[in-house]
Write a protein that holds these residues in place. Structure first.
Motif, PDB file in Angstrom:
ATOM      1  N   HIS A  54      57.975  63.554  42.524  1.00  0.00           N
ATOM      2  CA  HIS A  54      59.118  62.727  42.149  1.00  0.00           C
ATOM      3  C   HIS A  54      58.791  62.078  40.801  1.00  0.00           C
ATOM      4  CE1 HIS A  54      58.809  63.092  46.521  1.00  0.00           C
ATOM      5  NE2 HIS A  54      60.123  63.089  46.539  1.00  0.00           N
ATOM      6  N   SER A  63      65.928  55.859  46.798  1.00  0.00           N
ATOM      7  CA  SER A  63      65.820  57.291  46.506  1.00  0.00           C
ATOM      8  C   SER A  63      65.861  58.075  47.800  1.00  0.00           C
ATOM      9  CB  SER A  63      64.526  57.584  45.744  1.00  0.00           C
ATOM     10  OG  SER A  63      64.289  58.977  45.684  1.00  0.00           O
ATOM     11  N   ALA A 111      62.827  60.581  48.039  1.00  0.00           N
ATOM     12  CA  ALA A 111      61.589  59.888  48.396  1.00  0.00           C
ATOM     13  C   ALA A 111      61.575  59.523  49.874  1.00  0.00           C
ATOM     14  CB  ALA A 111      61.417  58.639  47.533  1.00  0.00           C
ATOM     15  N   PHE A 132      54.488  60.400  43.484  1.00  0.00           N
ATOM     16  CA  PHE A 132      55.583  59.610  42.939  1.00  0.00           C
ATOM     17  C   PHE A 132      55.179  59.017  41.594  1.00  0.00           C
ATOM     18  CE2 PHE A 132      55.483  59.439  47.523  1.00  0.00           C
ATOM     19  CZ  PHE A 132      56.794  59.683  47.911  1.00  0.00           C
ATOM     20  N   ASN A 183      55.293  56.063  38.736  1.00  0.00           N
ATOM     21  CA  ASN A 183      55.239  54.614  38.957  1.00  0.00           C
ATOM     22  C   ASN A 183      56.509  53.929  38.480  1.00  0.00           C
ATOM     23  OD1 ASN A 183      54.715  55.057  36.244  1.00  0.00           O
ATOM     24  ND2 ASN A 183      53.230  53.400  36.058  1.00  0.00           N
ATOM     25  N   PHE A 195      60.141  53.415  43.033  1.00  0.00           N
ATOM     26  CA  PHE A 195      59.097  53.815  43.967  1.00  0.00           C
ATOM     27  C   PHE A 195      58.119  52.664  44.231  1.00  0.00           C
ATOM     28  CE2 PHE A 195      60.045  58.114  41.988  1.00  0.00           C
ATOM     29  CZ  PHE A 195      60.953  58.447  42.981  1.00  0.00           C
ATOM     30  N   ARG A 196      57.901  51.828  43.238  1.00  0.00           N
ATOM     31  CA  ARG A 196      57.067  50.641  43.474  1.00  0.00           C
ATOM     32  C   ARG A 196      57.737  49.727  44.494  1.00  0.00           C
ATOM     33  NH1 ARG A 196      51.870  51.549  42.270  1.00  0.00           N
ATOM     34  NH2 ARG A 196      51.530  52.086  40.078  1.00  0.00           N
ATOM     35  N   MET A 201      59.761  50.773  46.884  1.00  0.00           N
ATOM     36  CA  MET A 201      59.577  51.435  48.176  1.00  0.00           C
ATOM     37  C   MET A 201      58.184  51.191  48.717  1.00  0.00           C
ATOM     38  SD  MET A 201      61.474  55.148  47.960  1.00  0.00           S
ATOM     39  CE  MET A 201      60.955  55.508  49.637  1.00  0.00           C
ATOM     40  N   MET A 244      51.986  55.804  49.580  1.00  0.00           N
ATOM     41  CA  MET A 244      52.583  56.546  48.487  1.00  0.00           C
ATOM     42  C   MET A 244      51.562  56.672  47.358  1.00  0.00           C
ATOM     43  SD  MET A 244      56.348  54.684  48.540  1.00  0.00           S
ATOM     44  CE  MET A 244      57.110  55.769  47.320  1.00  0.00           C
ATOM     45  N   TYR A 299      50.741  57.441  43.491  1.00  0.00           N
ATOM     46  CA  TYR A 299      51.471  57.351  42.236  1.00  0.00           C
ATOM     47  C   TYR A 299      50.745  58.043  41.086  1.00  0.00           C
ATOM     48  CZ  TYR A 299      53.907  53.570  44.715  1.00  0.00           C
ATOM     49  OH  TYR A 299      54.609  52.834  45.627  1.00  0.00           O
TER      50      TYR A 299
END
Length: 455
Positions: free
Chosen positions: A360, A372, A375, A387, A389, A393-394, A396, A404, A406
């Motif tokens: 991602h 997302s 994700a 993922f 950064n 995503f942070r 999540m 996760m 990164y």
């Protein structure tokens, strides 16, 4: 007596809100609710002209408003673009629906974040501190836009309206700038672990890959979802050069229906995806084609090889705003990239269950992202996933702490390196994912909605 719930959303369409709504419907029914979906005619609602078509959209909203009036609760999927292309139109329509409901929960898929740059409090503070310039800039930047202000003011003052966000950051923003009291957060959830087990048990890797023309002897990593520049597909493409020859990239997805341009045979971002692996940036093997300054055209200018012209045009035009104009491939990678097209709602989870890796590589967007869907698939299916950064995503990661892995946005070398040493990450990621998924799952999502409507 069962509670009657209406879900107002796009539905059976190719968009994130529609898919979320379909899964929410399933889990609400399983929890004993009586549920109906009120489908938004998105294509009609997005027509601003001619006037009679916009009025037709208003009439559809009025019809839905009448139909939801008797439901115990209305779960309204909120992304302004679903209700119209202009803020005044879309926010006015959403207000009409909220006013018709007995109890409403606004689920935030996206909102106009330019509101967060200034607040009424900041405007007053600037004036008191004799900084009229800063105060005026706040007005110019939209902090006092009457459309946004009146909408969130209504939400704040209406005890029957509650708000759910997909991350804690959005909740904080909305609380800070609009003083919302009835608000909570919960991540996007699609599948419980029993469903995940059923999907995995129904599939065989070799047969699954074969149906898409993929050879199981290779290692496949994928980028899934609609094509958009912020998804970072080029990062994954460039990473191929730093991976062994037995690695292949799979792109599962296509252009979003709302992004298609009338009369255009290839969209701008698709042109970038197609051009990037073809723009091999290397000296020619045929030395006779190189220009050392001796050859001249009849106008006196130097002869330029056609592939040099091609790359120059790519850099100057198609990739003008992309840093990847400096990183065109130096080796052939086009044969290592497979386009599998847009997957159906039923098929997409299978890719997360069967492909070797999913990545991602999103960029940070100016507007920000609330969540997302791809994700979420990766987390729920325990995919071997990486993922970027990016903030989405942070955010999540605050729910799925330590589950996760990164890499830095755009760093294709780091992406390739982490893919090759992913085995070392697996034990820790899997253990922490199992812990997090016990808290954040579809049952917990339904409970979060229940607490809001009963508050």
């Amino acid at each position: 007596m069962k509670k009657r719930v209406a879900i107002v959303s796009s539905y059976n369409e190719e968009c994130g809100a529609a898919y979320y709504s379909s899964r929410l419907l399933k889990h609400l029914l399983a929890a004993g609710y009586e549920v109906e979906v009120k489908r938004l005619p998105v294509s009609l609602l997005r027509l601003q002209s001619p006037t009679f078509l916009r009025r037709k959209g208003d009439q559809e909203i009025a019809r839905i408003a009448r139909e939801i009036a008797d439901f115990d609760a209305v779960f309204l999927q909120f992304e302004p673009g679903l209700y119209g292309t202009r803020p005044k139109t879309s926010y006015t329509r959403v207000l009409r629906l909220l006013k018709a409901a007995k109890c409403a929960v606004i689920t935030i898929h996206g909102f106009d974040r330019q509101m967060s740059s200034r607040s009424l409090t900041a405007f007053g503070t600037n004036m008191l501190n004799l900084r009229p310039g800063a105060a005026v800039m706040g007005l110019i930047e939209g902090a006092l836009d009457p459309v946004y202000e009146s909408f969130w003011s209504y939400v704040r003052k209406s005890p029957h309206v509650k708000v759910m966000t997909f991350n804690r950051g959005d909740q904080v923003l909305l609380q800070r700038f609009f003083n919302l009291g009835q608000i909570t957060n919960y991540p996007i959830c699609y599948f419980d672990q029993d469903e995940v087990g059923e999907v995995r048990a129904s599939l065989d890797r070799e047969r699954f890959l074969a149906q898409y023309g993929l050879d199981p002897k290779y290692k496949y990593f994928a980028v899934c979802g609609f094509f958009a520049a912020y998804k970072g597909h080029l990062t994954a493409m460039k990473a191929l050069e730093f991976l062994p020859d037995d690695w292949r990239l799979v792109l599962v997805g296509g252009e979003h229906p709302q992004a298609l341009e009338p009369g255009r045979d290839i969209g701008g971002y698709v042109r970038q995806l197609l051009s990037f692996p073809l723009a091999v940036d290397r000296p020619s093997a045929d030395a006779s084609l190189e220009v050392e300054g001796g050859l001249k055209t009849f106008l006196g200018g130097p002869v330029v090889r056609s592939d040099q012209v091609y790359r120059r045009e790519l850099r100057d035009k198609l990739f003008a705003k992309s840093e990847f104009k400096y990183f065109f491939p130096t080796s052939e990678i086009k044969h290592r990239i497979h386009y599998l097209g847009q997957a159906s709602d039923e098929e997409m989870p299978k890719f997360y269950a069967m492909l070797d890796y999913v990545v991602h590589p999103y960029m940070r967007t100016k507007e920000g992202q609330s969540g997302s869907g791809p994700a979420t698939f990766a987390i729920e299916f325990g995919s071997r996933a990486l993922f970027s950064n990016a903030p989405v995503f942070r955010e999540m990661g605050l729910y799925f702490e330590g589950a996760m892995q990164y890499f830095n946005i755009g760093n294709f070398m780091e992406l390739a390196d982490q893919l090759q040493r992913f085995d070392g990450f697996v034990p820790g990621l899997d253990a922490r994912r199992r812990v997090a998924i016990e808290t954040y799952n579809p049952k917990g999502m339904v409970d979060a909605y229940r607490r809001l409507i009963e508050a």
